[in-house]
Scaffold this motif. Structure first.
Motif, PDB file in Angstrom:
ATOM      1  N   ALA A  93       0.986  -0.718   0.115  1.00  0.00           N
ATOM      2  CA  ALA A  93      -0.002  -0.103  -0.621  1.00  0.00           C
ATOM      3  C   ALA A  93       1.017   1.448  -0.016  1.00  0.00           C
ATOM      4  O   ALA A  93       1.820   1.082   0.749  1.00  0.00           O
ATOM      5  CB  ALA A  93      -1.333  -0.003   1.078  1.00  0.00           C
ATOM      6  N   ALA A  94      -0.137   2.765  -0.630  1.00  0.00           N
ATOM      7  CA  ALA A  94       0.933   3.715  -0.875  1.00  0.00           C
ATOM      8  C   ALA A  94       0.080   5.050  -1.079  1.00  0.00           C
ATOM      9  O   ALA A  94      -1.177   4.767  -0.619  1.00  0.00           O
ATOM     10  CB  ALA A  94       2.012   3.841  -2.069  1.00  0.00           C
ATOM     11  N   ASN A  95       0.875   6.113  -0.424  1.00  0.00           N
ATOM     12  CA  ASN A  95      -0.536   7.736  -1.010  1.00  0.00           C
ATOM     13  C   ASN A  95      -1.122   7.366  -2.200  1.00  0.00           C
ATOM     14  O   ASN A  95      -1.150   8.010  -3.105  1.00  0.00           O
ATOM     15  CB  ASN A  95       0.806   8.459  -0.528  1.00  0.00           C
ATOM     16  N   GLY A 238      -4.038   3.525  -2.281  1.00  0.00           N
ATOM     17  CA  GLY A 238      -3.743   2.980  -2.656  1.00  0.00           C
ATOM     18  C   GLY A 238      -2.693   1.596  -2.852  1.00  0.00           C
ATOM     19  O   GLY A 238      -2.430   2.223  -1.722  1.00  0.00           O
ATOM     20  N   TYR A 239      -2.968   0.396  -3.454  1.00  0.00           N
ATOM     21  CA  TYR A 239      -2.493  -0.474  -3.356  1.00  0.00           C
ATOM     22  C   TYR A 239      -2.216  -1.677  -4.149  1.00  0.00           C
ATOM     23  O   TYR A 239      -3.018  -1.411  -5.473  1.00  0.00           O
ATOM     24  CB  TYR A 239      -3.513  -1.525  -2.078  1.00  0.00           C
ATOM     25  N   LEU A 240      -1.918  -3.068  -4.127  1.00  0.00           N
ATOM     26  CA  LEU A 240      -1.502  -3.759  -5.121  1.00  0.00           C
ATOM     27  C   LEU A 240      -1.169  -5.344  -5.064  1.00  0.00           C
ATOM     28  O   LEU A 240      -1.286  -5.194  -3.224  1.00  0.00           O
ATOM     29  CB  LEU A 240      -0.203  -3.345  -5.821  1.00  0.00           C
ATOM     30  N   ALA A 241      -1.782  -6.277  -5.559  1.00  0.00           N
ATOM     31  CA  ALA A 241      -1.739  -7.851  -5.799  1.00  0.00           C
ATOM     32  C   ALA A 241      -0.702  -8.251  -6.510  1.00  0.00           C
ATOM     33  O   ALA A 241      -0.800  -7.521  -7.728  1.00  0.00           O
ATOM     34  CB  ALA A 241      -3.154  -8.183  -4.965  1.00  0.00           C
ATOM     35  N   ALA A 242      -0.068  -9.023  -5.672  1.00  0.00           N
ATOM     36  CA  ALA A 242       1.464  -9.353  -6.214  1.00  0.00           C
ATOM     37  C   ALA A 242       1.916 -10.226  -5.816  1.00  0.00           C
ATOM     38  O   ALA A 242       2.121 -10.847  -4.992  1.00  0.00           O
ATOM     39  CB  ALA A 242       3.055  -8.275  -7.116  1.00  0.00           C
ATOM     40  N   ASP A 243       2.946 -10.880  -6.592  1.00  0.00           N
ATOM     41  CA  ASP A 243       3.513 -12.303  -5.946  1.00  0.00           C
ATOM     42  C   ASP A 243       4.657 -11.144  -5.092  1.00  0.00           C
ATOM     43  O   ASP A 243       5.139 -10.018  -4.918  1.00  0.00           O
ATOM     44  CB  ASP A 243       4.498 -12.683  -7.021  1.00  0.00           C
TER      45      ASP A 243
END
Length: 366
Positions: A93-95, A238-243
């Motif tokens: 997660a980040a800004n 904001g955020y992401l999904a990944a390995d």
């Protein structure tokens, strides 16, 4: 006074314009794809209590690795996409998703490297790419704003990009990508593939998420945001999904303590009240589909949309139409391909005002 030209600015930044949509005080602001429904009084109280809980600890740094928030985000994504099987280690997660994109480019882009996208698309992709010193290649979308897999494969083979950006649903067109098109790129891309799903919660029922492709694709990154469907644009999360290996790579470039304790507390509270916040998504979907049908009934071209906005046209002088709407208190976005305009989906009252203003604007231009 000193001007920008007097400063030793990087040469590649000279002549650039700052990103931003007009911020005007109008009755109907339908230009930045925000969720028009504010938090309820109950949620406002919960948010205030969450901030109060951390206020007494603001003399200390926040959780540097945002573990509790990442755990909550993984739980949300697993519920959103059953079978995703995500853990805290899969999520970062980040800004805002823009900082996520920036960190991806810092880790996998840079001088001598290339990022490829398919425009018209989210304008911050090439902007952040350029600022990071990465070369940008536009492979262009098809006339219907989709991406033909064969053409995408050819573009990847020609440019061998270190990062490929795919936006689904796409901004500013609203177009979603079928999974086979994403898989085709994944099969040939030599580097990272980023699927920007900022508007994923608004997608139609038959439109799957790229989260279903994460297993077996360690170079795939799916980015999301809480700014849109969650109605938390002011939170900047904001955020992401990944390995998990991708998350490890981003830890190398993230700034220390980049997410404040207040941001983390607010985001976790919003996720805990996710059912309420996402409760208006279905209504916005219906409003979007009604808007698409109405615009087409007015004889306009409209791009199919899986987002909370609609791209419509075409206008020989779109600025004239935009200004006519603004004069009637309705602010939309002059963005994307020439001759097209984009309108965010608002409340029923806001959409009624937009319809009235647009009909008057079109009659005025005849």
């Amino acid at each position: 006074m000193t001007s920008l030209g007097d400063l030793p600015l990087r040469d590649d930044l000279r002549g650039r314009e700052p990103y931003g949509a007009p911020q005007l005080d109008v009755p109907c602001a339908l230009n930045t794809n925000e969720n028009p429904y504010p938090p309820s009084e109950r949620l406002v109280k919960a948010l205030g209590e969450a901030v109060m809980d951390v206020a007494g600890t603001l003399n200390r740094y926040p959780d540097r690795d945002v573990l509790a928030l990442r755990d909550d985000l993984a739980a949300f994504l697993n519920a959103d996409t059953p079978g995703a099987g995500l853990t805290t280690g899969h999520v970062w997660a980040a800004n805002g998703s823009n900082e996520i994109i920036q960190q991806i480019l810092q880790a996998f882009g840079g001088t001598g490297r290339t990022a490829l996208g398919f425009e018209p698309s989210y304008s911050m992709h090439p902007i952040i790419t350029g600022v990071s010193g990465t070369r940008w290649v536009n492979a262009f979308r098809d006339e219907d704003f989709g991406i033909d897999p064969a053409r995408a494969i050819a573009a990847v083979a020609e440019h061998r990009p270190d990062i490929v950006f795919l936006t689904s649903p796409n901004n500013p067109t609203g177009t979603a990508l079928p999974l086979p098109a994403i898989e085709a790129v994944l099969d040939v891309a030599p580097g990272m593939v980023v699927v920007d799903e900022a508007y994923a919660e608004f997608r139609r029922e038959e439109t799957p998420s790229a989260l279903t492709l994460l297993d077996g694709h360690p170079r795939l990154i799916v980015t999301r945001t809480m700014s849109k469907a969650f109605a938390m644009a002011g939170t900047r999360l904001g955020y992401l999904a990944a390995d998990p290996a991708v998350v490890e790579a981003l830890l190398l470039v993230r700034l220390p303590y980049h997410l404040s304790a207040v941001t983390q507390a607010v985001a976790r509270t919003a996720l805990a009240h996710g059912e309420e916040l996402l409760g208006g998504v279905e209504a916005l979907r219906r409003e979007r589909d009604d808007l698409v049908a109405w615009l087409r009934g007015e004889g306009l071209r409209v791009a199919d949309s899986d987002a909370n906005f609609v791209l419509f046209g075409t206008f020989p002088d779109r600025r004239r139409v935009w200004e006519a709407l603004l004069a009637r208190g309705v602010l939309i976005r002059e963005v994307g391909p020439p001759e097209w305009l984009r309108v965010s989906v608002g409340t029923p009252a806001e959409m009624a005002a937009f319809r009235t203003a647009l009909k008057e604007a079109l009659e005025e231009s005849l």
